[in-house]
Design a protein around this motif. Structure first.
Motif, PDB file in Angstrom:
ATOM      1  N   TRP A 180     -17.553  14.772 -27.671  1.00 48.54           N
ATOM      2  CA  TRP A 180     -18.013  14.286 -28.976  1.00 48.54           C
ATOM      3  C   TRP A 180     -17.637  12.828 -29.196  1.00 48.54           C
ATOM      4  O   TRP A 180     -17.717  12.340 -30.312  1.00 48.54           O
ATOM      5  N   GLN A 181     -17.223  12.154 -28.125  1.00 46.43           N
ATOM      6  CA  GLN A 181     -16.934  10.714 -28.151  1.00 46.43           C
ATOM      7  C   GLN A 181     -15.933  10.355 -29.248  1.00 46.43           C
ATOM      8  O   GLN A 181     -16.153   9.454 -30.062  1.00 46.43           O
ATOM      9  N   HIS A 182     -14.826  11.079 -29.232  1.00 46.61           N
ATOM     10  CA  HIS A 182     -13.753  10.869 -30.209  1.00 46.61           C
ATOM     11  C   HIS A 182     -12.682   9.977 -29.594  1.00 46.61           C
ATOM     12  O   HIS A 182     -12.238  10.213 -28.479  1.00 46.61           O
ATOM     13  N   PRO A 183     -12.218   8.926 -30.275  1.00 45.71           N
ATOM     14  CA  PRO A 183     -11.188   8.041 -29.709  1.00 45.71           C
ATOM     15  C   PRO A 183      -9.837   8.734 -29.575  1.00 45.71           C
ATOM     16  O   PRO A 183      -9.468   9.570 -30.412  1.00 45.71           O
ATOM     17  N   VAL A 184      -9.083   8.363 -28.513  1.00 41.59           N
ATOM     18  CA  VAL A 184      -7.811   9.019 -28.237  1.00 41.59           C
ATOM     19  C   VAL A 184      -6.850   8.040 -27.575  1.00 41.59           C
ATOM     20  O   VAL A 184      -7.254   7.201 -26.759  1.00 41.59           O
ATOM     21  N   ALA A 185      -5.573   8.126 -27.948  1.00 40.86           N
ATOM     22  CA  ALA A 185      -4.501   7.354 -27.320  1.00 40.86           C
ATOM     23  C   ALA A 185      -3.506   8.347 -26.715  1.00 40.86           C
ATOM     24  O   ALA A 185      -3.053   9.274 -27.397  1.00 40.86           O
ATOM     25  N   ILE A 186      -3.171   8.153 -25.449  1.00 40.76           N
ATOM     26  CA  ILE A 186      -2.333   9.093 -24.703  1.00 40.76           C
ATOM     27  C   ILE A 186      -1.021   8.421 -24.313  1.00 40.76           C
ATOM     28  O   ILE A 186      -1.010   7.271 -23.872  1.00 40.76           O
TER      29      ILE A 186
END
Length: 380
Positions: A180-186
């Protein structure tokens, strides 16, 4: 009187055969190979405190290694929300509770007390996996009230710890976010992040992901003692290189900085990470909330006894004379001359190396929420 009784703990005495052990909460036959904590003190919310005592029979017990066990929890929610002014995100997802990496300094250890488990050895040996968290997350980001913003992964315990090999919960979460093209920081120390490059590389090209790799020291012996089941520093630098080569922006996180122990390595860590391909850097001062303080002190006395007093003195200097100062704005940076010197050295090093402190914001405009019940489906 009832209030007094409520504050008192019962003591459950567990008798065993054999000589006295190094920690009164542990049975003597247990071998603590590759573990960070050296004790397993009862969690602060438990009504009963367990103490093992010699029963005098002096019968030998069969030696056995303290093994990791993973229990399963059915998640009712996936996203955790926070309003901390110290954090650059307001939401996170944690597929696991506890962390087998066993970093003795981990600020997340006290969270295990909420499970009626010890923040000591229980935190790194009695883990909770949350299968189905990917489906729960997908439902939550599909709500009409949901407003998209970057989700942080790895903020409490590492999503790429060893048990991810079997449970693959992080993989499921990433698949939902990529779909769903959701931004993420890992944030991670784990090498399993390389497994997911097939998802991370396309997301990076669309400006949807960035990864932070924590490097505390470059000394493999110190790392193995302080972070016993985390990848060694050289392997983490290799992870930075592989991510960078795949086009994934990587931040090296010198976290935590242990004053009097690892702070002399600050410049060397930043230089090694830059050479490996990191584009940004950050640092966090060691913090010892609640049960972490006695665990860290026990580790210092056992592993680096000649430096234990100096390290604790420095820690207290940067935290206003206490083991930990929880105040917003100070808890992650400290205060005083030593904190200021570390901050200045960091600023000078990142400027010299060309490392960024602030990274470009992740894109939120590409997010396409999952279809909801009753939605009109598109024809194409």
């Amino acid at each position: 009187m009832s209030q007094v009784r409520a504050q008192l703990r019962s003591v459950l005495v567990v008798f065993y055969c054999g000589g006295m052990e190094r920690d009164p909460t542990l049975r003597p036959e247990l071998r603590l190979k590759a573990r960070g904590a050296l004790g397993n003190a009862t969690g602060r919310y438990e009504a009963v405190q367990r103490v093992a005592l010699d029963d005098g029979w002096d019968l030998p017990e069969e030696e056995r290694l303290l093994q990791t066990e993973v229990r399963l929890e059915r998640p009712r929610s996936a996203i955790s929300w926070n309003r901390s002014p110290d954090l650059p995100f307001d939401r996170s997802v944690n597929p696991y509770r506890g962390c087998e990496h066993g970093c003795v300094y981990c600020f997340a250890r006290p969270s295990h007390a909420w499970l009626n488990l010890s923040p000591g050895l229980d935190f790194e040996t009695r883990l909770i996996a949350r299968p189905g968290i990917d489906a729960v997350l997908e439902r939550e980001i599909a709500r009409k009230s949901y407003a998209v913003a970057p989700i942080a992964l790895g903020t409490n315990t590492d999503p790429y710890q060893p048990c991810e090999v079997e449970h693959r919960l992080m993989r499921g979460v990433l698949e939902v976010l990529a779909r769903w093209q959701h931004p993420v920081a890992i944030t991670t120390k784990g090498t399993l992040v390389e497994r997911d490059l097939d998802l991370l590389a396309p997301m990076a090209r669309d400006g949807l992901v960035r990864v932070g790799i924590s490097v505390t020291t470059l000394d493999p012996a110190l790392s193995r003692s302080m972070e016993p089941r985390a990848p060694l520093p050289a392997r983490r630098l290799q992870v930075i290189r592989r991510l960078a080569e795949a086009g994934v922006p990587v931040r090296v996180m010198v976290a935590p900085v242990v004053p009097g122990l690892t702070d002399p390595e600050l410049d060397a860590i930043l230089a090694a990470a830059k050479e490996a391909g990191a584009v940004a850097a950050s640092w966090i001062m060691l913090r010892l909330p609640l049960e972490v303080a006695p665990l860290m002190q026990q580790w210092l006395q056992a592993r680096v006894p000649g430096r234990a007093a100096k390290v604790m003195a420095r820690i207290r200097e940067v935290h206003g004379g206490r083991d930990y100062d929880p105040a917003w704005g100070r808890r992650m940076r400290g205060e005083g001359i030593w904190a200021e010197l570390i901050a200045r050295r960091f600023d000078a090093a990142v400027a010299r190396l060309g490392l960024a402190v602030a990274q470009p914001p992740l894109r939120c405009d590409l997010f396409a929420p999952p279809p909801r019940a009753g939605d009109q489906l598109t024809l194409f």
